[in-house]
Design a protein around this motif. Sequence first.
Motif, short mmCIF file in Angstrom:
data_model
loop_
_atom_site.label_atom_id
_atom_site.label_comp_id
_atom_site.label_asym_id
_atom_site.label_seq_id
_atom_site.Cartn_x
_atom_site.Cartn_y
_atom_site.Cartn_z
N UNK A 145 24.73 25.79 35.58
CA UNK A 145 25.65 26.93 35.69
C UNK A 145 27.04 26.41 36.00
N UNK A 146 28.06 27.18 35.60
CA UNK A 146 29.44 26.76 35.86
C UNK A 146 30.37 27.96 35.75
N UNK A 147 31.54 27.83 36.37
CA UNK A 147 32.59 28.83 36.24
C UNK A 147 33.94 28.12 36.21
N UNK A 148 34.90 28.75 35.55
CA UNK A 148 36.27 28.22 35.48
C UNK A 148 37.21 29.30 36.00
N UNK A 149 38.04 28.92 36.96
CA UNK A 149 39.03 29.83 37.54
C UNK A 149 40.40 29.27 37.22
N UNK A 150 41.23 30.08 36.54
CA UNK A 150 42.57 29.63 36.15
C UNK A 150 43.63 30.51 36.80
N UNK A 151 44.73 29.89 37.20
CA UNK A 151 45.85 30.61 37.79
C UNK A 151 47.15 30.06 37.21
N UNK A 152 48.02 30.96 36.79
CA UNK A 152 49.34 30.57 36.29
C UNK A 152 50.37 31.50 36.90
N UNK A 153 51.38 30.94 37.54
CA UNK A 153 52.40 31.76 38.19
C UNK A 153 53.79 31.40 37.70
N UNK A 154 54.63 32.41 37.67
CA UNK A 154 56.03 32.25 37.27
C UNK A 154 56.87 33.00 38.30
N UNK B 196 66.61 30.07 41.24
CA UNK B 196 65.56 29.12 40.88
C UNK B 196 64.60 29.76 39.89
N UNK B 197 63.87 28.92 39.20
CA UNK B 197 62.79 29.38 38.34
C UNK B 197 61.69 28.33 38.44
N UNK C 145 66.40 36.42 50.64
CA UNK C 145 65.68 35.92 49.47
C UNK C 145 65.07 37.11 48.75
N UNK C 146 65.32 37.20 47.45
CA UNK C 146 64.77 38.25 46.61
C UNK C 146 64.01 37.59 45.47
N UNK C 147 62.82 38.09 45.18
CA UNK C 147 61.95 37.35 44.26
C UNK C 147 61.11 38.29 43.40
N UNK C 148 60.91 37.89 42.16
CA UNK C 148 59.96 38.53 41.25
C UNK C 148 58.95 37.47 40.85
N UNK C 149 57.69 37.70 41.18
CA UNK C 149 56.65 36.70 40.97
C UNK C 149 55.54 37.29 40.12
N UNK C 150 55.20 36.61 39.04
CA UNK C 150 54.10 37.05 38.16
C UNK C 150 53.00 36.01 38.19
N UNK C 151 51.78 36.45 38.47
CA UNK C 151 50.65 35.52 38.52
C UNK C 151 49.53 36.03 37.63
N UNK C 152 49.07 35.17 36.74
CA UNK C 152 47.98 35.50 35.83
C UNK C 152 46.72 34.79 36.30
N UNK C 153 45.64 35.54 36.39
CA UNK C 153 44.35 35.01 36.84
C UNK C 153 43.31 35.26 35.75
N UNK C 154 42.48 34.25 35.51
CA UNK C 154 41.37 34.40 34.58
C UNK C 154 40.15 33.70 35.15
N UNK C 155 38.99 34.35 35.04
CA UNK C 155 37.74 33.79 35.53
C UNK C 155 36.67 33.97 34.46
#
Length: 433
Positions: A23-32, A47-48, A139-149
Motif C-alpha cells: 500500500x502507498x499514498x502520495x501527498x503533494x503540496x504547492x504554495x505560491x 516578494x514572490x 505585512x500583507x500577503x496573498x497565499x495560495x496552496x494546492x494540495x493533492x492526495x
Amino acid sequence: MGSDSELRAEQLLELAKRSGAEAAEVYESHSMSRPVFFEANRLKQLESSQAEGIALRLWREGRPGLAVAYGAVEPQALVDRALALSELNDPETIELSPPSGQIYPDLGETFDVETLVEWGRESIALVREAYPESLCTAEWECDAETTRLINTEGLDCGYTDTTLSCYLSAEWVRGEDFLSVSDGQTQRGQLDPVLLAQQIIQRLDWAKRNTAPPNGKVPVLFTAKAADMLWGTVQAAMNGKQVIEQASPWSARLGETVTSTAITLSQEPDQGPFSCPFDDEGTPTKPITFIQDGVLQLFYTDRRVGRQLGSGTTGNGFRPGLGSYPTPGLFNMIVQPGTASLSELISKMESGIIVDQMLGGGAGISGDFSINVDLGYRVDRGKIVGRVKDTMVAGNVYTALKNLVELGGDAEWNGSCYTPSLIVEGLSTTGRG
C-alpha cells in the motif's frame, strides 16, 4: 497541480507497488505567496515565493516508510528511500482512505500586489493621522496552496486554498516608555485595513496613561487575540492522542461538565479562512460539536488514534509538516460567542485587568500558567483608566473556564481559532505600581 505533477504522483504509486509495497499514498503540496512588507511607515519590499514538496508513504510487510522531496525528484530514488526507512519501523495496521467521488472546489480569491500595497498604505496612514509620532511595520500577503492526495485504494482528491492575511504593528516611544501595539487579520476574499487601523488606534488611546495594576484575584478580561492562549490548552485536552497517553485531564470525562455551561465549542469545515474539505489522510471533514453547554462530547482523532479509542476517525488527521506522519489536529475551532461588545464587557467590570498581548508561552496541558502582560489595561468602575506595566497574571486555564463571567460577541480569527473576548475569575494578578 499540473499534468506533470499528476503523472509524477501516479508514477510513484506504481513504482512503490512494483517494488514490493502492499500500500502507498502520495501527498503533494504547492504554495505560491506574494507578501508585501512595510517598515518605518514606508513600503520596504515586495516578494514572490514558491514552494513545492511531495511525500511518499508506503507499507511493505506492514512496516511504514515515509520519504520527502522538495522540487525536482527522481521517482525511484524516493521509493527506495521510503522502503529503506520502512525496514527500521515496526509493522502497523495500514490506514488508507477509500475512493471518494467528491469533487472539491477551490477556496478563496486571489488579489494582486497593487491591492495589497494600497491596503497597507491606507492602514498606516490612518494610524499616523491619529498618532503622527508612531512608527508602523506591516505585512500583507496573498497565499495560495494546492494540495493533492492519492493512494493505492483509488483515492484522488485535491483543492486550492487562497488565503489573505495582514499584520500591523505601531511603535510609540514616549521618553523612556516604549509601547508596541499589534493586530492582524486572516480572511478569504477581503481584508479590512480601516478596521485594523481602528483597533490599533483604540489601544493606543487606552495606553496614553500608565497606571498601577491591581493585585490579588480580580476579574481578567482576555481580548479575542489574547484568549487563544486559553483555547490552546482546551485543544490539547481534547486531542485523542493525549487521551490514549493518559496525559489529558479530560481522558475519562466524556459526557461530563468540564467548563462553564456558557461554553459551546465546535468545528465547522465550511466556515472561515481555515476551512478545508478533507484532512491529510483523505477523510472528508465534518461539523463536530466537541463541547456543548460545557459538557464534553467527543475527542478529535486521526485514523490510527480513532481505531485505538474505538471511536473511528473524526477527520482530523493532519501533518505538522510534509515529512511528518498524520496526527490528530484541529484545522479550525469555533467558540460560540455571546452578544456583548468589547466596550459592554468592560463596562460590566467593577475592577479588573484587560490582557491584550502577552510575553512568553501559554499554558501546557496541565492548564497552569504564569504570563507577563506585554499590553494590558486596568479597569476601574467600568472604565479603562490606563495601561499597566510590569504585571503578571497566573492561574489555571481549566479553573478560569469554569469561572467564566461572560463571553463577548466580538469573535475573530486568531490562528485557526475563532474566539470572542471573555471575562474570567479565579486568576491572580501581581504587579509593581
